[in-house]
Design a protein around this motif. Sequence first.
Motif, PDB file in Angstrom:
ATOM      1  N   ILE A   9      93.206  49.320  58.519  1.00 60.24           N
ATOM      2  CA  ILE A   9      92.980  50.173  57.362  1.00 60.24           C
ATOM      3  C   ILE A   9      91.840  49.558  56.555  1.00 60.24           C
ATOM      4  O   ILE A   9      91.958  48.442  56.039  1.00 60.24           O
ATOM      5  CB  ILE A   9      94.269  50.295  56.523  1.00 60.24           C
ATOM      6  CG1 ILE A   9      95.343  50.998  57.366  1.00 60.24           C
ATOM      7  CG2 ILE A   9      94.009  51.057  55.226  1.00 60.24           C
ATOM      8  CD1 ILE A   9      96.694  51.067  56.704  1.00 60.24           C
ATOM      9  N   SER A  10      90.736  50.283  56.457  1.00 60.65           N
ATOM     10  CA  SER A  10      89.511  49.696  55.910  1.00 60.65           C
ATOM     11  C   SER A  10      89.488  49.672  54.388  1.00 60.65           C
ATOM     12  O   SER A  10      88.900  48.768  53.783  1.00 60.65           O
ATOM     13  CB  SER A  10      88.281  50.454  56.435  1.00 60.65           C
ATOM     14  OG  SER A  10      88.376  51.837  56.112  1.00 60.65           O
ATOM     15  N   GLU A  12      91.533  49.902  50.573  1.00 54.84           N
ATOM     16  CA  GLU A  12      92.826  49.602  49.960  1.00 54.84           C
ATOM     17  C   GLU A  12      93.541  50.878  49.541  1.00 54.84           C
ATOM     18  O   GLU A  12      93.033  51.642  48.717  1.00 54.84           O
ATOM     19  CB  GLU A  12      92.641  48.704  48.736  1.00 54.84           C
ATOM     20  CG  GLU A  12      93.950  48.393  48.014  1.00 54.84           C
ATOM     21  CD  GLU A  12      93.769  47.511  46.788  1.00 54.84           C
ATOM     22  OE1 GLU A  12      94.770  47.231  46.112  1.00 54.84           O
ATOM     23  OE2 GLU A  12      92.628  47.097  46.521  1.00 54.84           O
ATOM     24  N   TRP A  54      97.167  46.824  55.054  1.00 55.70           N
ATOM     25  CA  TRP A  54      95.839  46.500  54.516  1.00 55.70           C
ATOM     26  C   TRP A  54      95.843  45.104  53.898  1.00 55.70           C
ATOM     27  O   TRP A  54      94.931  44.300  54.138  1.00 55.70           O
ATOM     28  CB  TRP A  54      95.444  47.533  53.465  1.00 55.70           C
ATOM     29  CG  TRP A  54      94.193  47.156  52.735  1.00 55.70           C
ATOM     30  CD1 TRP A  54      92.909  47.381  53.128  1.00 55.70           C
ATOM     31  CD2 TRP A  54      94.118  46.423  51.506  1.00 55.70           C
ATOM     32  NE1 TRP A  54      92.025  46.842  52.208  1.00 55.70           N
ATOM     33  CE2 TRP A  54      92.744  46.245  51.196  1.00 55.70           C
ATOM     34  CE3 TRP A  54      95.067  45.910  50.622  1.00 55.70           C
ATOM     35  CZ2 TRP A  54      92.303  45.572  50.062  1.00 55.70           C
ATOM     36  CZ3 TRP A  54      94.643  45.241  49.484  1.00 55.70           C
ATOM     37  CH2 TRP A  54      93.279  45.086  49.206  1.00 55.70           C
TER      38      TRP A  54
END
Length: 266
Positions: A9-10, A12, A54
């Motif tokens: 998951i890039s 937040e 994340w």
Amino acid sequence: MSDREQFLISEEPYYREVHKEIELYEAAYAVRMPLMLKGPTGCGKTRFIEYMAWKLGRPLITVACNEDMTASDLIGRFLLDANGTRWQDGPLTTAARIGAICYLDEVVEARQDTTVVIHPLTDHRRTLLLDKKGELISAHPDFQLVISYNPGYQNLMKDLKQSTKQRFGALDFDYPSADIESEIIAHETGLEQEAASKLVQIAHRGRNLKGHGLDEGISTRLLVYAGQLVAKGIDPKAACQMTLVRPLTDDPDMRDTLDAAVSTFF
């Protein structure tokens, strides 16, 4: 892009902590404890696990469970192609190989003969048998299994076996307190705090009807939908009817009751 990178998951995800669940999850992940997230529909379970993946920098593979899901859907199967047959890993197998967090959402919707395949991954063995392929996988050190379900929907005919439940630690989730939920709605939709607070008050009216005509209360997710429409200039009453009333019930009397709650605030 590697298999691991595509499930990272890039950005937040926004998550507002309520009861020290972040600290508890981090401790559970440190020892790779399998976890069960329990709570009503739309209260933030999925957002929480996305946030934790994340925060820990771990890939996340999510499976939406359903009553037609077979063990092969989780583990994998042989497929036909131009060159004959080839093996295709399922999401659980992929997660175990690459060291992802595997999140089985609403796991009780799956058949019990399907869920038993997760047992060897949830004890000291941390293995997964691909019986059709004749391969025994040892889970990657980073692998963790997380399941979720809504206890309010369960009955004697559809619940997890004790032999499955007692393989997991558990975190309880519920709708946040009014001030925190208003903060979440305002953040997610861009609404002013006053309007967000009105939506939350409508939700509380609706949640009081759970078990008295409604099977489920108004979720935080639905409040976000309503707030998004209002933020786009839709009349608040129409937005609430579309997102907070019509999805929940077709009963005319219950609709009238919920519509009256909406009219009280808008």
